[in-house]
Design an enzyme around this catalytic site. Structure first.
Site, PDB file in Angstrom:
ATOM      1  N   LYS A 219       0.827  -1.210   0.000  1.00 24.55           N
ATOM      2  CA  LYS A 219       0.000   0.000   0.000  1.00 24.55           C
ATOM      3  C   LYS A 219       0.867   1.269   0.000  1.00 24.55           C
ATOM      4  O   LYS A 219       0.431   2.316  -0.454  1.00 24.55           O
ATOM      5  CB  LYS A 219      -0.932   0.017   1.205  1.00 24.55           C
ATOM      6  CG  LYS A 219      -1.797  -1.230   1.371  1.00 24.55           C
ATOM      7  CD  LYS A 219      -3.134  -1.103   0.722  1.00 24.55           C
ATOM      8  CE  LYS A 219      -4.092  -2.260   0.973  1.00 24.55           C
ATOM      9  NZ  LYS A 219      -3.587  -3.615   0.794  1.00 24.55           N
TER      10      LYS A 219
HETATM   11  C1  PLP Z   1      -4.006  -4.726   0.109  1.00 24.78           C
HETATM   12  C2  PLP Z   1      -3.164  -5.941   0.017  1.00 24.78           C
HETATM   13  C3  PLP Z   1      -3.395  -6.942  -0.955  1.00 24.78           C
HETATM   14  C4  PLP Z   1      -4.554  -6.881  -1.929  1.00 24.78           C
HETATM   15  O1  PLP Z   1      -4.417  -5.886  -2.892  1.00 24.78           O
HETATM   16  P1  PLP Z   1      -5.685  -5.412  -3.755  1.00 24.78           P
HETATM   17  O2  PLP Z   1      -5.242  -4.211  -4.492  1.00 24.78           O
HETATM   18  O3  PLP Z   1      -6.754  -5.108  -2.731  1.00 24.78           O
HETATM   19  O4  PLP Z   1      -6.076  -6.542  -4.634  1.00 24.78           O
HETATM   20  C5  PLP Z   1      -2.536  -8.016  -1.001  1.00 24.78           C
HETATM   21  N1  PLP Z   1      -1.519  -8.156  -0.116  1.00 24.78           N
HETATM   22  C6  PLP Z   1      -1.278  -7.226   0.837  1.00 24.78           C
HETATM   23  C7  PLP Z   1      -0.156  -7.449   1.801  1.00 24.78           C
HETATM   24  C8  PLP Z   1      -2.078  -6.093   0.939  1.00 24.78           C
HETATM   25  O5  PLP Z   1      -1.834  -5.175   1.907  1.00 24.78           O
END
Ligand code: PLP
Length: 493
Positions: A114
């Protein structure tokens, strides 16, 4: 370039990228998409191959955000993806073995992917506010089940013109996640626990967004409420960059030749990450297949297998919690690309009404030409953490393990040996308890410092600095409120 809502088949809602980022969601409930996708060619890729990550980022972003000042964008990218914030590089590609690579997106301040978007998006929003003549401060409200809250806090801290309040469920986050948030630094940040679960915190935030008294209160303080949601275009656009960057790095190292095709396998929850990969492909990046990896909450696997999206199913709490999602909001953007606004609006109405929809034969064919779906259950996830550590001497977290397993399933089922990049979304130290257990050595204590040193001692690796530094920082935020009192935590005085 103009942006349009995924549900706007009458083309009423064309806005600039700055407006799309400021608004977040379109007035008709749809998501903003660029009216056309800009392209890159093989010469652009050659040029980008020679550049550092932040210059790749500003090149790609300026194609989508053409109302932004290019020099300003470059400055923002330089600050967001600096060595200081991403020690060891923003998005390094690591070779696992012949034809298998990982793209590590967890070298930022919170050790999860993120950060790739949330380090730059606040700067894009800050510029959008001044570009649209906004005089009030934006107050970002976030309800988090763990990862997003901390990444948003790190991204928005000390950004001019913006304040942020994060709510987390009092017993719903891991000890490390809690410590990461309650020790947050910055003069414009605020963190508060809510008596209840994630849904209580989430509903509380939604209530504040719709509450006239709360809006009037914000107004009297010179603010308006805004969200840092993953459906905001300002979070999606920066994610396109690392797909292009990974390709450039493979070319640069001689692992592939310019023009060769590659596959990506992405651990998926809200469908934002993998959708960015699809947009990179639409821009002209030589991508063959996008493999959508899910955990036991395999609503997307089923969709890609039979064209039916059905959220009416049991919800599982897994060891890859950031993928525990039954409504993948960004799938709407794929439906829009594949079928247009009118069909998309229909599907979204059915989803709201029945919790399920079936796409047309033609839309299903369009989507499955590009995407494959697989899932890994809990024991397969553990198995792949152990297997990857043993066979490749490489430590992966629970989310990445889901994707490594799904890539194997895809390769075994199809025989497609195209070079493949697994998108790695979190540091194994963020999920140290489950990773250690998968390696056959469950930790005795749940205390953050003990978890880090346990995983370190059984693997001979070391914890990333942002996590080891969190342990021992002073706690700044200890307030707990009932869901009905959340507004009192937003404006305490
Ligand atoms: C948010 C997240 C995901 C999923 O990503 P999306 O964009 O919601 O598909 C996968 N792995 C981690 C560690 C995340 O923080």
């Amino acid at each position: 370039m103009k942006y349009i809502s995924t549900r706007d088949y009458k083309r009423h809602s064309l806005v600039t990228s700055a407006e799309a980022i400021k608004k977040g969601i379109a007035p008709d409930g749809g998501l903003f998409m660029p009216c056309e996708i800009p392209t890159i060619n093989i010469n652009d890729i050659e040029m980008l191959t020679a550049l550092p990550y932040h210059e790749r980022a500003s090149f790609i972003l300026s194609k989508f955000l053409d109302d932004y000042d290019a020099k300003g964008l470059l400055e923002d990218c330089k600050k967001a993806y600096s060595e200081d914030r991403f020690p060891g590089g923003a998005a390094p590609v690591v070779k696992l073995d012949d034809g298998r690579y990982t793209l590590e997106l967890w070298h930022g301040p919170t050790c999860a992917f993120k950060d790739m978007a949330l380090q730059i998006m606040p700067r894009l929003l800050s510029r959008a506010l001044s570009m649209t003549g906004e005089t009030k401060r934006a107050h970002i409200l976030v309800a988090t089940s763990g990862d997003t809250g901390k990444a948003a806090l790190e991204g928005y801290k000390d950004v001019p013109g913006i304040d942020i309040t994060v709510f987390y469920p009092v017993d719903g986050v891991s000890p490390m996640q809690k410590l990461q948030m309650t020790t947050q630094t910055g003069d414009n940040v605020n963190v508060c626990a809510v008596n209840g679960n994630f849904d209580d915190a989430q509903s509380g935030v939604k209530r504040i967004f719709a509450d006239r008294d709360a809006i009037a209160l914000a107004n009297s303080k010179g603010s308006f409420f805004s969200s840092a949601n993953s459906i905001n275009w300002g979070r999606l656009a920066p994610q396109i960059v690392y797909y292009v960057s990974a390709y450039c790095d493979l070319v640069k190292r001689g692992d592939i030749r310019r023009g060769d095709y590659i596959n990506f396998c992405v651990p998926t929850g809200n469908f934002g990450n993998i959708l960015a990969g699809f947009i990179a492909k639409k821009m002209g990046l030589p991508v063959n297949r996008l493999i959508c990896a899910s955990n036991s909450n395999c609503v997307l696997t089923e969709f890609l297998r039979c064209g039916v999206y059905d959220r009416n199913r049991e919800f599982f709490k897994t060891m890859s919690p950031s993928m525990d999602i039954l409504i993948s909001s960004n799938l709407e953007r794929l439906l829009y690309i594949a079928s247009g606004a009118e069909e998309t609006r229909g599907y979204m109405e059915k989803l709201a009404k029945d919790g399920r929809y079936k796409v047309s034969e033609e839309t299903f064919r369009t989507i499955t030409k590009e995407f494959s779906g697989y899932f890994a259950d809990e024991s397969e996830t553990s198995e792949y953490i152990a297997k990857t550590f043993k066979e490749n001497d490489y430590l992966i977290d629970t989310h990445t393990a889901v994707a490594v397993c799904c890539l194997d399933k895809y390769r075994n089922e199809t025989g497609d040996k195209t070079p493949a990049v697994v998108v790695s979304t979190a540091s194994p130290y963020k999920f140290a308890r489950d990773v250690a257990a998968a390696l056959g050595s469950a930790p005795e204590s749940d205390e953050p410092a003990a978890l880090l040193s346990h995983l370190s001692s059984i693997t001979g690796t070391s914890a990333p600095r942002p996590l080891s530094e969190t342990v021992g920082r002073p706690v700044r935020f200890s307030r707990v409120v009932d869901p009905a009192d959340m507004i009192s935590a937003v404006f305490p005085d």
